[in-house]
Design a protein around this motif. Structure first.
Motif, PDB file in Angstrom:
ATOM      1  N   VAL A   5      -1.698  -8.260 -18.264  1.00 12.63           N
ATOM      2  CA  VAL A   5      -1.430  -7.792 -16.896  1.00 12.63           C
ATOM      3  C   VAL A   5      -0.081  -7.087 -16.857  1.00 12.63           C
ATOM      4  N   HIS A   6       0.911  -7.695 -17.461  1.00 11.28           N
ATOM      5  CA  HIS A   6       2.247  -7.101 -17.507  1.00 11.28           C
ATOM      6  C   HIS A   6       2.210  -5.744 -18.214  1.00 11.28           C
ATOM      7  N   ARG A   7       1.454  -5.655 -19.283  1.00 11.90           N
ATOM      8  CA  ARG A   7       1.392  -4.421 -20.062  1.00 11.90           C
ATOM      9  C   ARG A   7       0.784  -3.269 -19.270  1.00 11.90           C
ATOM     10  N   VAL A   8      -0.299  -3.531 -18.551  1.00 12.07           N
ATOM     11  CA  VAL A   8      -0.998  -2.435 -17.858  1.00 12.07           C
ATOM     12  C   VAL A   8      -0.367  -2.094 -16.510  1.00 12.07           C
ATOM     13  N   LEU A   9       0.542  -2.951 -16.033  1.00 15.76           N
ATOM     14  CA  LEU A   9       1.241  -2.654 -14.781  1.00 15.76           C
ATOM     15  C   LEU A   9       2.299  -1.581 -15.000  1.00 15.76           C
ATOM     16  N   LYS A  10       2.429  -0.703 -14.028  1.00 17.94           N
ATOM     17  CA  LYS A  10       3.520   0.263 -14.042  1.00 17.94           C
ATOM     18  C   LYS A  10       4.848  -0.462 -13.823  1.00 17.94           C
ATOM     19  N   PRO A  11       5.969   0.164 -14.196  1.00 19.01           N
ATOM     20  CA  PRO A  11       7.267  -0.445 -13.903  1.00 19.01           C
ATOM     21  C   PRO A  11       7.377  -0.807 -12.422  1.00 19.01           C
ATOM     22  N   GLU A  12       7.803  -2.026 -12.157  1.00 22.81           N
ATOM     23  CA  GLU A  12       7.904  -2.564 -10.801  1.00 22.81           C
ATOM     24  C   GLU A  12       6.548  -2.673 -10.113  1.00 22.81           C
ATOM     25  N   GLY A  13       5.472  -2.665 -10.912  1.00 19.50           N
ATOM     26  CA  GLY A  13       4.139  -2.850 -10.354  1.00 19.50           C
ATOM     27  C   GLY A  13       3.964  -4.239  -9.756  1.00 19.50           C
ATOM     28  N   GLN A  14       3.004  -4.362  -8.850  1.00 24.58           N
ATOM     29  CA  GLN A  14       2.786  -5.611  -8.111  1.00 24.58           C
ATOM     30  C   GLN A  14       1.628  -6.400  -8.706  1.00 24.58           C
ATOM     31  N   VAL A  15       1.742  -7.715  -8.676  1.00 23.81           N
ATOM     32  CA  VAL A  15       0.664  -8.596  -9.104  1.00 23.81           C
ATOM     33  C   VAL A  15       0.378  -9.587  -7.986  1.00 23.81           C
ATOM     34  N   ILE A  16      -0.920  -9.771  -7.685  1.00 26.25           N
ATOM     35  CA  ILE A  16      -1.349 -10.751  -6.683  1.00 26.25           C
ATOM     36  C   ILE A  16      -2.501 -11.554  -7.287  1.00 26.25           C
ATOM     37  N   PHE A  17      -2.239 -12.815  -7.566  1.00 24.47           N
ATOM     38  CA  PHE A  17      -3.264 -13.707  -8.098  1.00 24.47           C
ATOM     39  C   PHE A  17      -3.495 -14.828  -7.086  1.00 24.47           C
ATOM     40  N   ALA A  18      -4.721 -14.935  -6.600  1.00 17.16           N
ATOM     41  CA  ALA A  18      -5.068 -15.973  -5.623  1.00 17.16           C
ATOM     42  C   ALA A  18      -6.018 -16.978  -6.264  1.00 17.16           C
TER      43      ALA A  18
ATOM     44  N   ILE B 160       0.843  -1.203   0.000  1.00 16.07           N
ATOM     45  CA  ILE B 160       0.000   0.000   0.000  1.00 16.07           C
ATOM     46  C   ILE B 160       0.879   1.255   0.000  1.00 16.07           C
ATOM     47  N   LYS B 161       0.500   2.208  -0.845  1.00 12.33           N
ATOM     48  CA  LYS B 161       1.218   3.486  -0.911  1.00 12.33           C
ATOM     49  C   LYS B 161       0.230   4.577  -1.286  1.00 12.33           C
ATOM     50  N   PRO B 162       0.590   5.827  -1.106  1.00 10.15           N
ATOM     51  CA  PRO B 162      -0.329   6.924  -1.417  1.00 10.15           C
ATOM     52  C   PRO B 162      -0.731   6.930  -2.895  1.00 10.15           C
ATOM     53  N   ASN B 163      -1.984   7.271  -3.140  1.00 10.41           N
ATOM     54  CA  ASN B 163      -2.499   7.434  -4.500  1.00 10.41           C
ATOM     55  C   ASN B 163      -2.314   6.177  -5.361  1.00 10.41           C
ATOM     56  N   ILE B 164      -2.440   5.017  -4.756  1.00 11.82           N
ATOM     57  CA  ILE B 164      -2.242   3.758  -5.464  1.00 11.82           C
ATOM     58  C   ILE B 164      -3.373   3.531  -6.471  1.00 11.82           C
TER      59      ILE B 164
ATOM     60  N   SER C 291      -0.579   1.528 -16.402  1.00 12.62           N
ATOM     61  CA  SER C 291      -1.701   2.248 -15.789  1.00 12.62           C
ATOM     62  C   SER C 291      -1.882   1.966 -14.300  1.00 12.62           C
ATOM     63  N   PHE C 292      -1.411   0.800 -13.808  1.00 16.96           N
ATOM     64  CA  PHE C 292      -1.765   0.384 -12.450  1.00 16.96           C
ATOM     65  C   PHE C 292      -0.528   0.006 -11.631  1.00 16.96           C
TER      66      PHE C 292
ATOM     67  N   ASN D 142     -15.126  -8.673 -21.477  1.00 20.40           N
ATOM     68  CA  ASN D 142     -14.812 -10.041 -21.885  1.00 20.40           C
ATOM     69  C   ASN D 142     -13.297 -10.238 -21.818  1.00 20.40           C
ATOM     70  N   PHE D 143     -12.842 -11.180 -20.997  1.00 20.62           N
ATOM     71  CA  PHE D 143     -11.406 -11.365 -20.783  1.00 20.62           C
ATOM     72  C   PHE D 143     -10.702 -12.004 -21.982  1.00 20.62           C
ATOM     73  N   ALA D 144     -11.460 -12.451 -22.975  1.00 24.95           N
ATOM     74  CA  ALA D 144     -10.823 -12.932 -24.198  1.00 24.95           C
ATOM     75  C   ALA D 144     -10.227 -11.769 -24.987  1.00 24.95           C
ATOM     76  N   GLN D 145     -10.654 -10.556 -24.670  1.00 29.06           N
ATOM     77  CA  GLN D 145     -10.140  -9.352 -25.315  1.00 29.06           C
ATOM     78  C   GLN D 145      -9.052  -8.727 -24.447  1.00 29.06           C
ATOM     79  N   ASP D 146      -8.327  -7.784 -25.028  1.00 25.01           N
ATOM     80  CA  ASP D 146      -7.288  -7.084 -24.277  1.00 25.01           C
ATOM     81  C   ASP D 146      -7.898  -6.294 -23.125  1.00 25.01           C
ATOM     82  N   ILE D 147      -7.147  -6.141 -22.055  1.00 31.05           N
ATOM     83  CA  ILE D 147      -7.593  -5.312 -20.935  1.00 31.05           C
ATOM     84  C   ILE D 147      -7.718  -3.864 -21.418  1.00 31.05           C
ATOM     85  N   PRO D 148      -8.852  -3.207 -21.200  1.00 31.76           N
ATOM     86  CA  PRO D 148      -9.122  -1.909 -21.824  1.00 31.76           C
ATOM     87  C   PRO D 148      -8.475  -0.716 -21.115  1.00 31.76           C
ATOM     88  N   PHE D 149      -7.151  -0.795 -20.916  1.00 32.69           N
ATOM     89  CA  PHE D 149      -6.414   0.308 -20.305  1.00 32.69           C
ATOM     90  C   PHE D 149      -5.063   0.456 -20.987  1.00 32.69           C
TER      91      PHE D 149
END
Length: 248
Positions: free
Chosen positions: A111-124, A18-22, A88-89, A77-84
């Motif tokens: 997921v990799h594309r829309v993540l900011k550099p050094e962005g975090q991913v959590i898949f459960a 967690i960080k400001p303006n996440i 972005s995240f 629809n997740f068969a399509q690209d993430i719309p961002f």
């Protein structure tokens, strides 16, 4: 909600950096509970987006939590690209969604594309074949749980009852993230609402309505579960695996 389920979800939230303006993206957000709970941990400058392929879930999410201006819910629809756009995240999070996706590597590339550099991913993800139910008829319990675990429901594009144990391999195959695996075991010793084991065992009756299980077999199983519960001997558990990583 099952207090043990809440405890498990809180464990997943505790893994968030967690960080400001996440900025957070929840893939397979359902009716929005996770994003709402996470939003309570964040500042006013944060932005949260939930995506789900089920339109009814998005309608309910907006009704339940849409009053928070930080949160936006989208039917997609997740068969399509993430719309961002790219980068972005700060965090992409998902819970029990990946097994339903046909092209999992395409999703991870997105997921990799829309993540900011050094962005975090959590898949459960639950490993559905880790469901354990005590009872007197081992063979019947194994048959019921495995039949349910391998049932590809109409709304699912894919199914994998081993998705939990395959999270690590799936992310390693992508070569896009560095991370680790965390685990949490959800355990119930009461067979009653609102416990997760109660909901699952009641849902097993769906197999009878689809001629995938004999009604007498389900009744015998359920009767045994209820007898054990009355003597305070009921036991149910399922293991959640969580990939926690960063964009490479």
């Amino acid at each position: 909600m099952d207090p043990n389920n809440i405890r498990m979800r809180e464990f997943i939230y505790s893994l968030i950096d967690i960080k400001p303006n996440i900025t957070i993206l929840d893939l397979g957000c359902g009716q929005g509970y996770d994003l709402f709970r996470i939003s309570e941990l964040l500042d006013d400058g944060s932005r949260l987006v939930g995506i789900d392929s089920m339109e009814n879930s998005i309608i309910k999410a907006k009704k339940n939590y849409g009053q928070d201006v930080r949160i936006n819910f989208i039917n997609h629809n997740f068969a399509q690209d993430i719309p961002f756009n790219d980068d972005s995240f700060d965090l992409v999070i998902s819970n029990n969604m990946l097994e339903c996706i046909k092209d999992k590597q395409h999703l991870l590339r997105e997921v990799h594309r829309v993540l900011k550099p050094e962005g975090q991913v959590i898949f459960a993800h639950f490993d559905w074949d880790s469901q354990l139910i005590d009872g007197d008829n081992k063979a019947l319990i194994r048959t019921i749980t495995q039949t349910f675990n391998d049932w590809k429901q109409d709304w699912m594009d894919d199914i994998d009852s081993w998705m939990g144990r395959r999270l690590w391999r799936t992310f390693q195959d992508s070569r896009l993230f560095t991370g680790k695996i965390e685990t949490h075991v959800l355990t119930n010793t009461k067979f009653e609402e609102p416990y997760y084991g109660h909901m699952m065992i009641r849902d097993f009756e769906s197999l009878v309505r689809r001629d995938m299980l004999k009604a007498e077999d389900y009744k015998g199983f359920l009767d045994n579960v209820e007898i054990l519960n009355k003597s305070d001997q009921f036991f149910y558990s399922i293991t959640m695996y969580i990939y926690v990583g960063a964009k490479s």
